[in-house]
Design an enzyme around this catalytic site. Structure first.
Site, PDB file in Angstrom:
ATOM      1  N   ASP A  33       0.861  -1.180   0.000  1.00 32.04           N
ATOM      2  CA  ASP A  33       0.000   0.000   0.000  1.00 32.04           C
ATOM      3  C   ASP A  33       0.896   1.227   0.000  1.00 32.04           C
ATOM      4  O   ASP A  33       1.636   1.464   0.963  1.00 32.04           O
ATOM      5  CB  ASP A  33      -0.903  -0.014   1.236  1.00 32.04           C
ATOM      6  CG  ASP A  33      -1.914   1.123   1.245  1.00 32.04           C
ATOM      7  OD1 ASP A  33      -1.733   2.103   0.488  1.00 32.04           O
ATOM      8  OD2 ASP A  33      -2.887   1.034   2.018  1.00 32.04           O
ATOM      9  N   ASN A  53       3.893   2.353 -10.769  1.00 28.86           N
ATOM     10  CA  ASN A  53       2.692   2.678 -11.532  1.00 28.86           C
ATOM     11  C   ASN A  53       1.531   3.128 -10.654  1.00 28.86           C
ATOM     12  O   ASN A  53       0.685   3.914 -11.101  1.00 28.86           O
ATOM     13  CB  ASN A  53       2.275   1.442 -12.345  1.00 28.86           C
ATOM     14  CG  ASN A  53       0.882   1.558 -12.908  1.00 28.86           C
ATOM     15  OD1 ASN A  53       0.633   2.312 -13.835  1.00 28.86           O
ATOM     16  ND2 ASN A  53      -0.041   0.798 -12.336  1.00 28.86           N
ATOM     17  N   TYR A  92      -3.141  16.111  -8.713  1.00 28.46           N
ATOM     18  CA  TYR A  92      -2.430  15.033  -9.379  1.00 28.46           C
ATOM     19  C   TYR A  92      -1.136  15.536 -10.013  1.00 28.46           C
ATOM     20  O   TYR A  92      -0.073  14.927  -9.877  1.00 28.46           O
ATOM     21  CB  TYR A  92      -3.350  14.418 -10.439  1.00 28.46           C
ATOM     22  CG  TYR A  92      -2.761  13.298 -11.245  1.00 28.46           C
ATOM     23  CD1 TYR A  92      -2.696  12.007 -10.734  1.00 28.46           C
ATOM     24  CD2 TYR A  92      -2.290  13.513 -12.538  1.00 28.46           C
ATOM     25  CE1 TYR A  92      -2.171  10.963 -11.481  1.00 28.46           C
ATOM     26  CE2 TYR A  92      -1.766  12.485 -13.298  1.00 28.46           C
ATOM     27  CZ  TYR A  92      -1.714  11.213 -12.759  1.00 28.46           C
ATOM     28  OH  TYR A  92      -1.193  10.180 -13.513  1.00 28.46           O
ATOM     29  N   LYS A 101       3.202  14.643  -9.825  1.00 31.76           N
ATOM     30  CA  LYS A 101       3.974  14.155 -10.967  1.00 31.76           C
ATOM     31  C   LYS A 101       5.174  15.058 -11.262  1.00 31.76           C
ATOM     32  O   LYS A 101       6.224  14.573 -11.700  1.00 31.76           O
ATOM     33  CB  LYS A 101       3.071  14.028 -12.194  1.00 31.76           C
ATOM     34  CG  LYS A 101       1.961  12.999 -12.033  1.00 31.76           C
ATOM     35  CD  LYS A 101       2.513  11.603 -11.755  1.00 31.76           C
ATOM     36  CE  LYS A 101       1.422  10.560 -11.677  1.00 31.76           C
ATOM     37  NZ  LYS A 101       1.947   9.197 -11.474  1.00 31.76           N
ATOM     38  N   VAL A 155      -4.781   7.209 -21.606  1.00 34.88           N
ATOM     39  CA  VAL A 155      -5.171   5.802 -21.679  1.00 34.88           C
ATOM     40  C   VAL A 155      -6.547   5.582 -21.048  1.00 34.88           C
ATOM     41  O   VAL A 155      -6.901   6.208 -20.047  1.00 34.88           O
ATOM     42  CB  VAL A 155      -4.125   4.919 -20.979  1.00 34.88           C
ATOM     43  CG1 VAL A 155      -4.431   3.437 -21.210  1.00 34.88           C
ATOM     44  CG2 VAL A 155      -2.720   5.249 -21.488  1.00 34.88           C
ATOM     45  N   THR A 183      -8.307   4.095 -18.791  1.00 36.95           N
ATOM     46  CA  THR A 183      -8.311   3.441 -17.493  1.00 36.95           C
ATOM     47  C   THR A 183      -9.290   4.184 -16.597  1.00 36.95           C
ATOM     48  O   THR A 183      -9.902   5.174 -17.011  1.00 36.95           O
ATOM     49  CB  THR A 183      -6.907   3.480 -16.853  1.00 36.95           C
ATOM     50  OG1 THR A 183      -6.536   4.856 -16.663  1.00 36.95           O
ATOM     51  CG2 THR A 183      -5.872   2.797 -17.752  1.00 36.95           C
TER      52      THR A 183
END
Length: 229
Positions: free
Chosen positions: A54, A83, A152, A156, A183, A185
């Site tokens: 985790d 990832n 987010y 990054k 992508v 997802t």
């Protein structure tokens, strides 16, 4: 030493891009380790080693590596693919919940740092690769901004810097970030709510391109940089 092409550890391998990467590496003959928050929800993939990790927990990465060594006899890793990521709070900057902001950093950035610190000893013997899934949206040279990306995106940006730091501090390792593209997802579907367009790539299209990039990556050409497939 394994007779397989290599050993890869993938975080967040229970769904989406992580699952696609695990399946692709299996198809290529690699030994795959799936490091997931809840092993009970990991889809069944024959031959895959599953360990609990985790990213929000301070000690999970270290415990996962200890389990790999003691229970599975893993004494090196060729590739670590960081990832796993969180992206579930996307308001304008003025409305960002500070606790949610910290939570994103704890999972996405601190979690990746802890992963690197735990796996470093297994990467060094084979001059391995520590690869982080990032986003071109986090590059400061982009001439535009999307409302909702800050929680987010800031994690990054930090990961891009972390990877570059590993490159400079570890001359025997290869470390770089990958932008997999837009992508389809769960995270990609969430992003489509404020990017005003649907994802343009499938996991099945993206995973092989990412594996190709990681396999061919060299320190001289790829390490310390952000790459897009």
């Amino acid at each position: 030493m394994t007779s397989k092409p290599g050993i890869v550890l993938i975080t967040g391998a229970n769904r989406g891009l992580g699952l696609g990467l695990a399946s692709e590496y299996l198809a290529r003959g690699w030994e795959v380790i799936a490091a997931v928050r809840d092993p009970s929800i990991m889809p069944s993939l024959e031959g895959v080693i599953v360990v609990k990790l985790d990213a929000a927990e301070m000690d999970d990465a270290r415990k996962a590596v200890q389990e790999l060594k003691e229970k599975h006899g893993i004494d090196y890793l060729d590739v670590v693919l960081a990832n796993a990521a969180l992206g579930n709070h996307a308001p304008p900057i003025a409305e960002i919940n500070p606790s949610k902001f910290t939570e994103h950093f704890n999972v996405n950035t601190r979690g990746t740092l802890l992963l690197y610190q735990a796996t470093r000893e297994l990467l060094l013997p084979v001059k391995g690769k520590f690869v982080i899934v990032s986003s071109i949206l986090a590059t400061l040279s982009r001439p535009w901004h999307k409302v909702g990306m800050v929680n987010y995106g800031t994690t990054k940006v930090a990961l891009n810097y972390l990877s570059r730091g590993i490159h400079f501090e570890e001359p025997n390792l290869i470390s770089f970030t990958i932008d997999p593209g837009y992508v389809d997802t769960r995270l990609g579907q969430k992003a489509s709510e404020f990017l005003s367009s649907p994802p343009s790539q499938t996991v099945e299209q993206t995973a092989p391109m990412m594996c190709d990039l990681v396999e061919k990556a060299t320190r001289e050409e790829h390490s310390g940089k952000l790459w897009r497939v």
